[in-house]
Design an enzyme around this catalytic site. Structure first.
Site, PDB file in Angstrom:
ATOM      1  N   GLU A 135       0.883  -1.138  -0.127  1.00  0.00           N
ATOM      2  CA  GLU A 135      -0.137  -0.054  -0.013  1.00  0.00           C
ATOM      3  C   GLU A 135       1.079   1.214  -0.060  1.00  0.00           C
ATOM      4  O   GLU A 135       0.457   2.231  -0.655  1.00  0.00           O
ATOM      5  CB  GLU A 135      -1.086   0.115   1.281  1.00  0.00           C
ATOM      6  N   HIS A 204      -9.455  -5.358  11.260  1.00  0.00           N
ATOM      7  CA  HIS A 204     -10.108  -5.232   9.953  1.00  0.00           C
ATOM      8  C   HIS A 204     -11.648  -4.505  10.091  1.00  0.00           C
ATOM      9  O   HIS A 204     -12.388  -4.603   9.192  1.00  0.00           O
ATOM     10  CB  HIS A 204     -10.311  -6.537   9.155  1.00  0.00           C
TER      11      HIS A 204
END
Length: 412
Positions: A135, A204
């Site tokens: 990322e 998450h």
């Protein structure tokens, strides 16, 4: 970034001699050559030659930020949030060849949630770029491409993974326009699922609305319906500033009614404007993303008890539509805020502060915040449900505000 500034971009032109912007891959390949090695053979095939010819023949269009007034049929159609996002991406990529999509599995796999379905086949690997699992790497490359005049749309498989790229989002994208005295625009969109899903644990399940909304230079959008998804994503891609676009995984498969106006390719929603989903007179309920649905269900239950709730879909967290919120509170004289995120320093806290500052004299009851539990998200399903706001939590809060039940302080 020195290499990016010094790179020689091929001087391509249309038939009438108008210069075309640099291709996404011509910049990104310079900075990230190793993920193009596997694509080299495909990019030389006949299909890609056809795609390139189509791209060269496209003329650039300057499109309005709001939809043009037209006459539309009143009939409504059903569309999932997933299809709304996909169609918005497709139309913006078709209208502006500077727009490209990059992220993990957005191409060959057509997106982890199939948001980019069909885009690789239509636009080719030069504009739909599969990235490695890094990322920080591809977010930085995308910001560099935006510096150079392209319009990247970066997909995070989940916004929890944006933590790896937050330096580029905050320090590289959000601050560049200010630090360059307005000389440098960064037209980039960071999008992906945000907030709690189901059974994916603490790492998450976070809501990043308050995180990114606290940073000047960013715009933060939170769609709820298919209309929101189409109109806000189009607005985000067309905007000259960096936009954080927070979707919700559990909403992707939800279907909503959409009008012909929403389906028109020119449709676009204004950034910074909330929508009153339900008009009421007794209590104002603000919510965003999945919590809008909870608020609407709570309003239906409250109606049976004679409480007429007004539900505001915020749509935009930064800028926040304070005028719509305060106007509603001045009518209903009560406020309930709803969000999935943590309560401390949350979106609801900012809304409450705004109302106390601007409309305190109109309040007939204390403002109340409904938020996620102030703990990391539990993994167990029964505890997970307790950690996320439910419809009944909103109903109880609204009844307290309308003095239809025992206040929290008295109950304690």
């Amino acid at each position: 970034m020195g290499a990016l500034r010094d790179c020689q971009v091929d001087a391509r032109q249309t038939e009438d001699g108008t210069p075309l912007p640099p291709r996404a891959s011509s910049i990104i390949e310079l900075l990230f050559p190793f993920f193009f090695q596997k694509r080299e053979k495909k990019s030389r095939g006949e299909k890609m030659l056809v795609v390139r010819k189509k791209m060269l023949g496209q003329s650039l269009l300057i499109r309005p930020a709001v939809s043009v007034l037209r006459s539309y049929s009143s009939s409504a159609k059903q569309m999932t949030v997933r299809d709304a996002l996909n169609s918005a991406l497709d139309e913006e990529m078709s209208a502006d060849q500077k727009v490209f999509l990059m992220g993990e599995e957005v191409g060959e796999y057509q997106g982890a949630y199939k948001i980019s379905k069909g885009l690789l086949e239509k636009y080719g690997p030069e504009r739909v770029l599969d990235t490695p699992i890094t990322e920080a790497g591809f977010a930085g490359i995308a910001v560099g491409a935006a510096y150079h005049g392209l319009k990247p749309v970066v997909e995070f498989m989940t916004f929890n993974f944006s933590m790896q790229a937050i330096d580029h989002i905050i320090n590289s994208a959000a601050k560049s326009n200010y630090m360059s005295a307005g000389q440098m625009s960064v037209p980039i969109v960071f999008r992906g699922p945000n907030g709690a899903a189901a059974g994916v644990g603490a790492q998450h399940s976070q809501c990043y609305a308050a995180w990114y909304a606290s940073c000047p230079g960013l715009k933060v959008l939170t769609p709820y319906s298919s209309e929101d998804a189409r109109g806000l994503l189009k607005a985000a891609i067309r905007d000259p500033d960096p936009v954080v676009f927070l979707e919700n995984e559990l909403l992707y498969g939800e279907s909503f009614s959409v009008s012909d106006e929403v389906l028109d390719s020119s449709f676009c929603l204004p950034i910074g404007k909330a929508k009153i989903e339900r008009v009421g007179r007794d209590v104002t309920i603000t919510a965003f993303s999945k919590m809008v649905g909870h608020a609407l269900k709570a309003a239906e239950i409250l109606e049976k008890d004679g409480i007429d709730a007004e539900v505001i879909n915020l749509r935009s967290i930064r800028p926040l539509d304070r005028s719509t919120i305060n106007a509603s509170v001045r009518k209903t004289n009560r406020l309930i805020t709803v969000e999935e995120g943590f309560p401390q320093h949350g979106v609801g806290a900012e809304i409450c502060a705004s109302v106390v500052e601007e409309s305190f004299a109109y309040l007939d009851a204390p403002v109340e915040r409904i938020a996620g539990a102030d703990v990391p998200m539990p993994y167990a399903a029964n505890l997970e449900r307790l950690a996320v706001p439910q419809v009944e939590d909103i109903v109880r809060a609204a009844k307290r505000a309308c003095y239809r039940s025992v206040p929290l302080a008295a109950a304690a």
